[in-house]
Design a protein around this motif. Structure first.
Motif, short mmCIF file in Angstrom:
data_model
loop_
_atom_site.label_atom_id
_atom_site.label_comp_id
_atom_site.label_asym_id
_atom_site.label_seq_id
_atom_site.Cartn_x
_atom_site.Cartn_y
_atom_site.Cartn_z
N ARG A 83 66.40 77.65 56.78
CA ARG A 83 67.19 76.45 56.95
C ARG A 83 66.34 75.19 56.80
N ALA B 165 72.02 82.51 63.58
CA ALA B 165 72.98 82.19 62.53
C ALA B 165 73.35 83.50 61.82
N GLY B 166 74.62 83.68 61.52
CA GLY B 166 75.07 84.89 60.84
C GLY B 166 75.44 86.03 61.76
N GLU C 201 60.85 80.59 60.01
CA GLU C 201 61.20 79.25 59.54
C GLU C 201 60.16 78.22 59.96
N GLU D 290 74.08 88.78 59.65
CA GLU D 290 74.00 88.57 58.21
C GLU D 290 72.75 87.75 57.89
N PRO D 291 71.85 88.24 57.02
CA PRO D 291 70.63 87.49 56.69
C PRO D 291 70.97 86.13 56.10
N ARG D 292 70.20 85.13 56.47
CA ARG D 292 70.40 83.77 55.99
C ARG D 292 69.09 83.24 55.41
N PRO D 293 69.17 82.33 54.42
CA PRO D 293 67.94 81.72 53.88
C PRO D 293 67.31 80.78 54.88
N ASP E 235 69.14 71.39 59.76
CA ASP E 235 69.93 72.53 60.23
C ASP E 235 69.23 73.24 61.39
N ASP F 117 70.86 73.53 65.18
CA ASP F 117 70.99 74.81 65.86
C ASP F 117 70.19 74.83 67.15
#
Length: 440
Positions: free
Chosen positions: A312, A225-226, A262, A307-310, A316, A320
Protein backbone atom coordinates in the motif's frame (compact mmCIF):
# COMPACT_ATOMS: atom_id res chain seq x y z
CA UNK A 1 -1.47 19.83 18.74
CA UNK A 2 1.12 17.10 19.36
CA UNK A 3 1.14 15.76 22.88
CA UNK A 4 4.30 15.76 24.94
CA UNK A 5 3.07 12.82 26.98
CA UNK A 6 4.69 9.42 26.30
CA UNK A 7 2.32 6.78 24.96
CA UNK A 8 2.57 4.86 28.25
CA UNK A 9 1.14 7.80 30.16
CA UNK A 10 -1.58 8.36 27.60
CA UNK A 11 -2.66 4.71 27.66
CA UNK A 12 -2.60 4.71 31.45
CA UNK A 13 -4.79 7.80 31.43
CA UNK A 14 -7.21 6.18 28.97
CA UNK A 15 -7.43 3.02 31.09
CA UNK A 16 -7.91 4.96 34.31
CA UNK A 17 -10.51 7.28 32.81
CA UNK A 18 -12.45 4.41 31.27
CA UNK A 19 -12.32 1.93 34.11
CA UNK A 20 -12.42 4.13 37.23
CA UNK A 21 -16.09 5.17 36.94
CA UNK A 22 -17.07 1.53 36.60
CA UNK A 23 -15.13 0.03 39.51
CA UNK A 24 -17.31 -2.62 41.11
CA UNK A 25 -19.42 -3.03 37.98
CA UNK A 26 -17.77 -6.31 37.06
CA UNK A 27 -20.37 -8.29 38.91
CA UNK A 28 -20.25 -10.91 41.64
CA UNK A 29 -17.03 -12.83 42.16
CA UNK A 30 -18.10 -16.48 42.37
CA UNK A 31 -14.66 -17.78 43.36
CA UNK A 32 -14.67 -19.66 46.65
CA UNK A 33 -18.18 -21.07 46.38
CA UNK A 34 -18.52 -24.85 46.40
CA UNK A 35 -21.04 -25.97 43.82
CA UNK A 36 -24.00 -28.10 44.85
CA UNK A 37 -24.16 -31.54 43.22
CA UNK A 38 -27.42 -32.54 41.57
CA UNK A 39 -29.46 -35.38 43.00
CA UNK A 40 -31.18 -38.11 41.02
CA UNK A 41 -34.11 -35.78 40.22
CA UNK A 42 -31.85 -33.06 38.77
CA UNK A 43 -32.43 -30.82 41.81
CA UNK A 44 -30.15 -30.23 44.81
CA UNK A 45 -30.26 -33.11 47.33
CA UNK A 46 -31.77 -30.89 50.02
CA UNK A 47 -31.48 -33.37 52.86
CA UNK A 48 -27.96 -34.77 52.48
CA UNK A 49 -25.82 -33.18 55.18
CA UNK A 50 -28.53 -31.27 57.06
CA UNK A 51 -28.42 -31.10 60.85
CA UNK A 52 -31.88 -30.16 62.22
CA UNK A 53 -32.20 -28.69 65.69
CA UNK A 54 -33.74 -31.92 66.98
CA UNK A 55 -32.13 -35.15 65.69
CA UNK A 56 -34.41 -37.48 63.75
CA UNK A 57 -34.28 -41.14 62.76
CA UNK A 58 -35.55 -40.53 59.26
CA UNK A 59 -36.32 -37.51 57.06
CA UNK A 60 -38.07 -37.70 53.70
CA UNK A 61 -38.85 -34.92 51.21
CA UNK A 62 -41.91 -35.55 49.07
CA UNK A 63 -43.50 -33.69 46.20
CA UNK A 64 -47.28 -33.55 46.13
CA UNK A 65 -48.51 -34.62 42.72
CA UNK A 66 -52.09 -33.34 43.14
CA UNK A 67 -53.62 -30.35 44.93
CA UNK A 68 -55.44 -32.68 47.32
CA UNK A 69 -52.26 -34.51 48.23
CA UNK A 70 -53.57 -37.85 47.00
CA UNK A 71 -50.39 -38.57 45.05
CA UNK A 72 -46.77 -38.05 46.07
CA UNK A 73 -43.26 -38.95 45.00
CA UNK A 74 -40.16 -39.13 47.12
CA UNK A 75 -37.44 -36.67 46.07
CA UNK A 76 -34.85 -37.28 48.78
CA UNK A 77 -34.43 -39.05 52.10
CA UNK A 78 -31.82 -39.58 54.82
CA UNK A 79 -31.65 -41.92 57.79
CA UNK A 80 -33.42 -45.23 58.46
CA UNK A 81 -37.20 -45.43 58.64
CA UNK A 82 -38.43 -45.90 62.20
CA UNK A 83 -34.99 -46.89 63.46
CA UNK A 84 -35.88 -45.83 67.00
CA UNK A 85 -39.54 -46.85 67.02
CA UNK A 86 -40.89 -49.35 69.56
CA UNK A 87 -43.55 -50.45 67.04
CA UNK A 88 -41.71 -50.30 63.75
CA UNK A 89 -44.50 -51.64 61.46
CA UNK A 90 -46.95 -49.08 62.83
CA UNK A 91 -44.40 -46.31 62.38
CA UNK A 92 -43.73 -47.36 58.79
CA UNK A 93 -47.47 -47.35 58.08
CA UNK A 94 -47.70 -43.79 59.37
CA UNK A 95 -44.88 -42.71 57.09
CA UNK A 96 -46.46 -44.42 54.06
CA UNK A 97 -49.80 -42.72 54.74
CA UNK A 98 -48.38 -39.29 55.53
CA UNK A 99 -49.56 -36.51 53.22
CA UNK A 100 -51.03 -33.01 53.23
CA UNK A 101 -53.35 -30.82 51.18
CA UNK A 102 -51.12 -27.73 51.16
CA UNK A 103 -47.31 -28.12 51.20
CA UNK A 104 -44.53 -25.59 50.60
CA UNK A 105 -42.39 -24.59 47.62
CA UNK A 106 -38.63 -24.98 47.36
CA UNK A 107 -36.68 -22.57 45.23
CA UNK A 108 -38.22 -20.01 42.94
CA UNK A 109 -41.81 -20.56 41.90
CA UNK A 110 -42.94 -19.32 38.45
CA UNK A 111 -46.04 -20.67 36.76
CA UNK A 112 -46.50 -24.27 37.91
CA UNK A 113 -45.34 -24.47 41.51
CA UNK A 114 -44.72 -27.94 42.99
CA UNK A 115 -45.65 -28.33 46.64
CA UNK A 116 -43.58 -30.35 49.09
CA UNK A 117 -43.86 -31.88 52.50
CA UNK A 118 -41.24 -33.17 54.93
CA UNK A 119 -41.89 -36.43 56.72
CA UNK A 120 -39.89 -36.72 59.95
CA UNK A 121 -39.82 -39.76 62.19
CA UNK A 122 -38.28 -39.75 65.65
CA UNK A 123 -38.93 -42.81 67.78
CA UNK A 124 -42.65 -43.61 67.38
CA UNK A 125 -43.52 -40.04 66.38
CA UNK A 126 -44.10 -39.15 62.71
CA UNK A 127 -44.42 -35.47 61.80
CA UNK A 128 -45.69 -33.98 58.54
CA UNK A 129 -44.20 -30.52 57.99
CA UNK A 130 -46.17 -28.79 55.25
CA UNK A 131 -45.47 -25.08 55.77
CA UNK A 132 -42.29 -23.07 55.39
CA UNK A 133 -42.48 -21.64 58.89
CA UNK A 134 -42.72 -25.17 60.30
CA UNK A 135 -39.68 -26.33 58.30
CA UNK A 136 -37.64 -23.27 59.32
CA UNK A 137 -38.45 -23.82 62.99
CA UNK A 138 -37.66 -27.52 62.74
CA UNK A 139 -34.35 -26.86 60.95
CA UNK A 140 -33.13 -24.61 63.76
CA UNK A 141 -29.63 -23.06 63.61
CA UNK A 142 -27.80 -23.16 60.28
CA UNK A 143 -24.88 -25.46 61.05
CA UNK A 144 -23.96 -26.99 57.68
CA UNK A 145 -23.80 -25.99 54.00
CA UNK A 146 -26.87 -28.17 53.39
CA UNK A 147 -28.76 -26.26 56.08
CA UNK A 148 -27.88 -23.00 54.31
CA UNK A 149 -29.01 -24.26 50.89
CA UNK A 150 -32.32 -25.51 52.30
CA UNK A 151 -32.90 -22.23 54.18
CA UNK A 152 -32.25 -20.17 51.02
CA UNK A 153 -34.53 -22.44 48.98
CA UNK A 154 -37.33 -21.97 51.50
CA UNK A 155 -37.09 -18.21 50.84
CA UNK A 156 -37.83 -18.69 47.13
CA UNK A 157 -34.24 -18.50 45.87
CA UNK A 158 -33.02 -21.10 43.36
CA UNK A 159 -29.67 -22.68 44.15
CA UNK A 160 -28.71 -24.33 40.86
CA UNK A 161 -26.96 -27.65 41.18
CA UNK A 162 -23.88 -28.53 39.09
CA UNK A 163 -23.76 -24.88 37.99
CA UNK A 164 -20.93 -23.18 39.92
CA UNK A 165 -21.66 -19.70 38.55
CA UNK A 166 -25.27 -19.72 39.75
CA UNK A 167 -25.37 -22.08 42.71
CA UNK A 168 -22.97 -22.69 45.54
CA UNK A 169 -22.18 -22.23 49.22
CA UNK A 170 -19.19 -21.14 51.27
CA UNK A 171 -18.54 -20.61 54.99
CA UNK A 172 -18.60 -17.03 56.32
CA UNK A 173 -17.65 -16.91 59.99
CA UNK A 174 -20.43 -18.49 62.04
CA UNK A 175 -22.78 -18.50 59.05
CA UNK A 176 -22.73 -19.29 55.35
CA UNK A 177 -22.98 -17.42 52.08
CA UNK A 178 -25.12 -18.95 49.34
CA UNK A 179 -24.98 -18.17 45.63
CA UNK A 180 -28.52 -18.24 44.23
CA UNK A 181 -30.77 -16.77 41.55
CA UNK A 182 -34.27 -15.40 41.21
CA UNK A 183 -36.25 -13.95 38.32
CA UNK A 184 -36.71 -10.19 38.78
CA UNK A 185 -38.63 -9.72 35.52
CA UNK A 186 -40.65 -12.36 33.73
CA UNK A 187 -41.53 -10.40 30.60
CA UNK A 188 -40.30 -7.54 28.42
CA UNK A 189 -37.55 -8.62 29.02
CA UNK A 190 -37.07 -11.78 31.04
CA UNK A 191 -34.46 -10.99 33.68
CA UNK A 192 -32.76 -13.12 36.28
CA UNK A 193 -30.67 -11.80 39.12
CA UNK A 194 -27.75 -13.51 40.82
CA UNK A 195 -27.45 -13.05 44.59
CA UNK A 196 -24.95 -13.65 47.33
CA UNK A 197 -27.07 -14.46 50.39
CA UNK A 198 -26.01 -14.42 54.02
CA UNK A 199 -27.69 -17.39 55.73
CA UNK A 200 -27.41 -17.77 59.46
CA UNK A 201 -28.90 -16.71 62.76
CA UNK A 202 -30.43 -13.59 61.17
CA UNK A 203 -32.25 -15.60 58.54
CA UNK A 204 -31.59 -15.05 54.83
CA UNK A 205 -30.27 -11.64 53.76
CA UNK A 206 -29.13 -10.34 50.37
CA UNK A 207 -25.50 -9.17 50.41
CA UNK A 208 -24.88 -8.63 46.68
CA UNK A 209 -26.93 -8.81 43.53
CA UNK A 210 -26.23 -8.72 39.81
CA UNK A 211 -28.55 -8.96 36.82
CA UNK A 212 -27.50 -11.83 34.59
CA UNK A 213 -29.30 -11.34 31.43
CA UNK A 214 -24.62 -9.47 20.55
CA UNK A 215 -21.33 -9.28 20.64
CA UNK A 216 -19.49 -6.11 21.59
CA UNK A 217 -15.88 -5.03 21.98
CA UNK A 218 -14.44 -7.75 19.75
CA UNK A 219 -11.56 -5.73 18.38
CA UNK A 220 -8.45 -7.12 20.02
CA UNK A 221 -5.99 -7.59 17.19
CA UNK A 222 -5.30 -5.72 13.97
CA UNK A 223 -7.46 -6.81 11.03
CA UNK A 224 -5.58 -7.21 7.75
CA UNK A 225 -6.72 -5.72 4.45
CA UNK A 226 -8.43 -8.46 2.43
CA UNK A 227 -9.79 -10.36 5.44
CA UNK A 228 -12.84 -12.43 4.56
CA UNK A 229 -14.74 -12.82 7.83
CA UNK A 230 -16.79 -15.85 8.80
CA UNK A 231 -18.91 -15.95 11.94
CA UNK A 232 -17.62 -17.95 14.90
CA UNK A 233 -19.70 -21.02 15.69
CA UNK A 234 -20.09 -23.27 18.69
CA UNK A 235 -22.30 -25.25 20.98
CA UNK A 236 -22.53 -22.20 23.27
CA UNK A 237 -22.61 -18.46 22.73
CA UNK A 238 -19.36 -18.08 24.66
CA UNK A 239 -17.66 -20.77 22.56
CA UNK A 240 -18.73 -19.04 19.35
CA UNK A 241 -17.47 -15.72 20.73
CA UNK A 242 -14.00 -17.08 21.47
CA UNK A 243 -13.94 -18.85 18.08
CA UNK A 244 -14.58 -15.48 16.48
CA UNK A 245 -11.83 -13.80 18.52
CA UNK A 246 -9.44 -16.66 17.70
CA UNK A 247 -10.02 -16.02 14.01
CA UNK A 248 -9.35 -12.29 14.48
CA UNK A 249 -6.15 -13.01 16.39
CA UNK A 250 -4.97 -15.39 13.67
CA UNK A 251 -5.83 -12.77 11.05
CA UNK A 252 -3.68 -10.29 12.98
CA UNK A 253 -0.67 -12.49 12.26
CA UNK A 254 -1.22 -11.77 8.55
CA UNK A 255 -1.74 -8.08 9.29
CA UNK A 256 1.56 -7.62 11.11
CA UNK A 257 3.52 -9.71 8.63
CA UNK A 258 2.16 -7.57 5.80
CA UNK A 259 2.86 -4.40 7.79
CA UNK A 260 6.48 -5.43 8.35
CA UNK A 261 6.98 -6.05 4.62
CA UNK A 262 5.40 -2.72 3.73
CA UNK A 263 7.52 -0.86 6.24
CA UNK A 264 10.63 -2.38 4.66
CA UNK A 265 9.42 -1.27 1.22
CA UNK A 266 8.84 2.27 2.50
CA UNK A 267 12.22 2.33 4.24
CA UNK A 268 10.83 2.80 7.71
CA UNK A 269 13.20 2.76 10.69
CA UNK A 270 14.36 -0.74 11.58
CA UNK A 271 12.88 -0.60 15.12
CA UNK A 272 9.40 -0.17 13.62
CA UNK A 273 9.91 -3.16 11.36
CA UNK A 274 11.15 -5.34 14.22
CA UNK A 275 8.27 -4.30 16.46
CA UNK A 276 5.79 -5.26 13.74
CA UNK A 277 7.41 -8.68 13.40
CA UNK A 278 7.39 -9.18 17.17
CA UNK A 279 3.69 -8.25 17.27
CA UNK A 280 3.01 -10.91 14.64
CA UNK A 281 4.66 -13.52 16.84
CA UNK A 282 2.52 -12.34 19.77
CA UNK A 283 -0.61 -12.87 17.70
CA UNK A 284 0.36 -16.47 16.96
CA UNK A 285 0.32 -17.11 20.69
CA UNK A 286 -2.92 -15.14 21.15
CA UNK A 287 -4.70 -17.17 18.49
CA UNK A 288 -3.58 -20.41 20.15
CA UNK A 289 -4.86 -19.25 23.56
CA UNK A 290 -8.19 -18.17 22.09
CA UNK A 291 -8.63 -21.49 20.32
CA UNK A 292 -8.23 -23.21 23.67
CA UNK A 293 -10.80 -20.96 25.29
CA UNK A 294 -13.15 -21.56 22.39
CA UNK A 295 -12.80 -25.33 22.74
CA UNK A 296 -13.38 -24.99 26.50
CA UNK A 297 -16.84 -23.59 25.75
CA UNK A 298 -17.69 -25.78 22.76
CA UNK A 299 -16.59 -23.35 20.03
CA UNK A 300 -15.56 -24.32 16.51
CA UNK A 301 -12.70 -22.24 15.18
CA UNK A 302 -12.05 -21.64 11.49
CA UNK A 303 -8.77 -20.24 10.14
CA UNK A 304 -9.05 -16.79 8.57
CA UNK A 305 -9.07 -16.32 4.82
CA UNK A 306 -7.06 -13.31 3.70
CA UNK A 307 -6.86 -12.16 0.10
CA UNK A 308 -3.26 -11.08 -0.76
CA UNK A 309 -2.92 -7.36 -1.45
CA UNK A 310 -0.12 -5.32 -3.08
CA UNK A 311 2.06 -3.01 -1.02
CA UNK A 312 0.00 0.00 0.00
CA UNK A 313 0.89 3.65 -0.36
CA UNK A 314 1.95 5.63 2.68
CA UNK A 315 -1.47 7.26 2.75
CA UNK A 316 -3.34 3.93 2.64
CA UNK A 317 -1.00 2.57 5.28
CA UNK A 318 -1.61 5.62 7.50
CA UNK A 319 -5.39 5.40 7.07
CA UNK A 320 -5.45 1.71 7.99
CA UNK A 321 -3.12 2.29 10.94
CA UNK A 322 -5.25 5.17 12.24
CA UNK A 323 -8.41 3.03 12.24
CA UNK A 324 -7.09 -0.45 13.05
CA UNK A 325 -4.15 0.52 15.24
CA UNK A 326 -4.66 3.87 16.94
CA UNK A 327 -8.37 3.28 17.48
CA UNK A 328 -9.44 -0.35 17.38
CA UNK A 329 -6.26 -1.94 18.68
CA UNK A 330 -5.88 0.59 21.48
CA UNK A 331 -9.52 0.16 22.38
CA UNK A 332 -9.06 -3.59 22.21
CA UNK A 333 -6.40 -3.29 24.90
CA UNK A 334 -8.96 -1.50 27.07
CA UNK A 335 -11.56 -4.20 26.50
CA UNK A 336 -9.02 -6.94 27.17
CA UNK A 337 -8.06 -5.25 30.43
CA UNK A 338 -11.74 -5.07 31.38
CA UNK A 339 -12.22 -8.76 30.59
CA UNK A 340 -9.14 -9.63 32.61
CA UNK A 341 -10.82 -8.04 35.60
CA UNK A 342 -14.46 -8.98 35.09
CA UNK A 343 -14.71 -12.48 33.59
CA UNK A 344 -16.03 -15.03 36.08
CA UNK A 345 -13.90 -17.80 34.61
CA UNK A 346 -10.45 -17.54 36.27
CA UNK A 347 -8.78 -18.97 33.15
CA UNK A 348 -10.41 -16.30 30.97
CA UNK A 349 -9.21 -13.61 33.37
CA UNK A 350 -5.63 -14.87 33.21
CA UNK A 351 -5.61 -15.22 29.42
CA UNK A 352 -7.19 -11.82 28.78
CA UNK A 353 -4.84 -10.07 31.21
CA UNK A 354 -1.87 -11.56 29.40
CA UNK A 355 -3.20 -10.69 25.94
CA UNK A 356 -4.16 -7.17 26.98
CA UNK A 357 -0.58 -6.45 28.05
CA UNK A 358 0.62 -7.45 24.58
CA UNK A 359 -2.10 -5.40 22.92
CA UNK A 360 -1.00 -2.31 24.82
CA UNK A 361 2.45 -2.81 23.30
CA UNK A 362 0.89 -3.21 19.86
CA UNK A 363 -1.08 -0.01 20.40
CA UNK A 364 2.16 1.78 21.22
CA UNK A 365 3.55 0.56 17.91
CA UNK A 366 0.48 1.96 16.12
CA UNK A 367 0.99 5.39 17.64
CA UNK A 368 4.70 5.31 16.90
CA UNK A 369 3.92 4.41 13.30
CA UNK A 370 1.38 7.24 13.16
CA UNK A 371 4.05 9.69 14.31
CA UNK A 372 6.47 8.45 11.62
CA UNK A 373 3.87 8.56 8.83
CA UNK A 374 2.27 11.95 9.42
CA UNK A 375 5.23 14.16 8.42
CA UNK A 376 5.47 12.20 5.15
CA UNK A 377 1.89 12.96 4.12
CA UNK A 378 0.42 16.03 2.45
CA UNK A 379 -2.15 18.18 4.33
CA UNK A 380 -4.96 16.61 2.28
CA UNK A 381 -3.70 13.10 3.06
CA UNK A 382 -3.46 13.92 6.76
CA UNK A 383 -7.08 15.13 6.71
CA UNK A 384 -8.18 11.83 5.21
CA UNK A 385 -6.27 9.96 7.90
CA UNK A 386 -8.03 11.99 10.55
CA UNK A 387 -11.39 11.27 8.94
CA UNK A 388 -10.65 7.56 9.09
CA UNK A 389 -9.79 7.87 12.77
CA UNK A 390 -13.03 9.69 13.54
CA UNK A 391 -15.04 7.13 11.55
CA UNK A 392 -13.43 4.31 13.56
CA UNK A 393 -14.30 6.04 16.83
CA UNK A 394 -17.88 6.51 15.65
CA UNK A 395 -17.96 2.80 14.82
CA UNK A 396 -16.95 1.94 18.39
CA UNK A 397 -19.73 4.12 19.78
CA UNK A 398 -22.25 2.43 17.48
CA UNK A 399 -21.08 -1.03 18.57
CA UNK A 400 -21.42 0.05 22.21
CA UNK A 401 -25.15 0.61 21.73
CA UNK A 402 -25.77 -3.02 20.79
CA UNK A 403 -27.15 -5.46 23.31
CA UNK A 404 -24.73 -7.95 24.84
CA UNK A 405 -25.51 -11.59 25.51
CA UNK A 406 -25.49 -12.15 29.30
CA UNK A 407 -23.38 -15.29 28.93
CA UNK A 408 -20.62 -13.20 27.35
CA UNK A 409 -20.80 -10.65 30.15
CA UNK A 410 -20.60 -13.37 32.80
CA UNK A 411 -18.12 -15.89 31.46
CA UNK A 412 -16.03 -13.89 28.96
CA UNK A 413 -16.14 -10.59 30.86
CA UNK A 414 -17.37 -8.68 27.79
CA UNK A 415 -18.54 -5.19 28.86
CA UNK A 416 -22.31 -4.90 28.93
CA UNK A 417 -24.06 -2.08 27.10
CA UNK A 418 -23.66 0.44 29.92
CA UNK A 419 -19.98 -0.34 30.39
CA UNK A 420 -19.33 -0.34 26.61
CA UNK A 421 -20.87 3.09 26.25
CA UNK A 422 -18.75 4.47 29.06
CA UNK A 423 -15.59 2.85 27.70
CA UNK A 424 -16.07 4.12 24.14
CA UNK A 425 -17.05 7.63 25.27
CA UNK A 426 -14.15 8.03 27.68
CA UNK A 427 -11.77 6.55 25.14
CA UNK A 428 -12.76 9.12 22.50
CA UNK A 429 -12.47 11.96 25.01
CA UNK A 430 -9.05 10.79 26.17
CA UNK A 431 -7.78 10.63 22.58
CA UNK A 432 -9.05 14.12 21.93
CA UNK A 433 -7.34 15.39 25.07
CA UNK A 434 -4.04 13.76 24.06
CA UNK A 435 -3.96 15.61 20.73
CA UNK A 436 -3.96 12.21 18.92
CA UNK A 437 -0.22 12.17 18.34
CA UNK A 438 2.68 10.63 20.25
CA UNK A 439 6.30 10.06 19.43
CA UNK A 440 8.24 6.90 18.81
Amino acid sequence: MPSSNPIDKILHHVLSLSLAPLVGACGIDTDGFTSVACGSTGAPPYLAGIEPGDPADYIELRELLAPTGTGTRTLDSVGVKCAGATDRPACEEKIAAATSSRGFSLGECIGSCPSHVLIVSTGDEVLVLDAKDEVRAWLGPVNTPADAVLAASLEDYSVRCDHPDEGGVRPAGDAYEVLATRHTKICDPVERTLYVLAVGEGGVQELESEVIASESGVCIGRRPAGLQRTAGRGATRVGAYFANVAQLEAASVWAFEALARELVQHRAPRPLVERARLAGRDEVRHARLMRRLSARYGGRWEPPRVEPRPVRSLEDLAIDNAAEGCVRETYGALVGTWQGRCARDPLVRRVMTRIARDEVRHAKLSWALDAWLRPRLSPAERRRVEEARRAALAGLEEEARRGVDPALVAHAGVPDEQASRALSRNFAEALAASGHQVGI
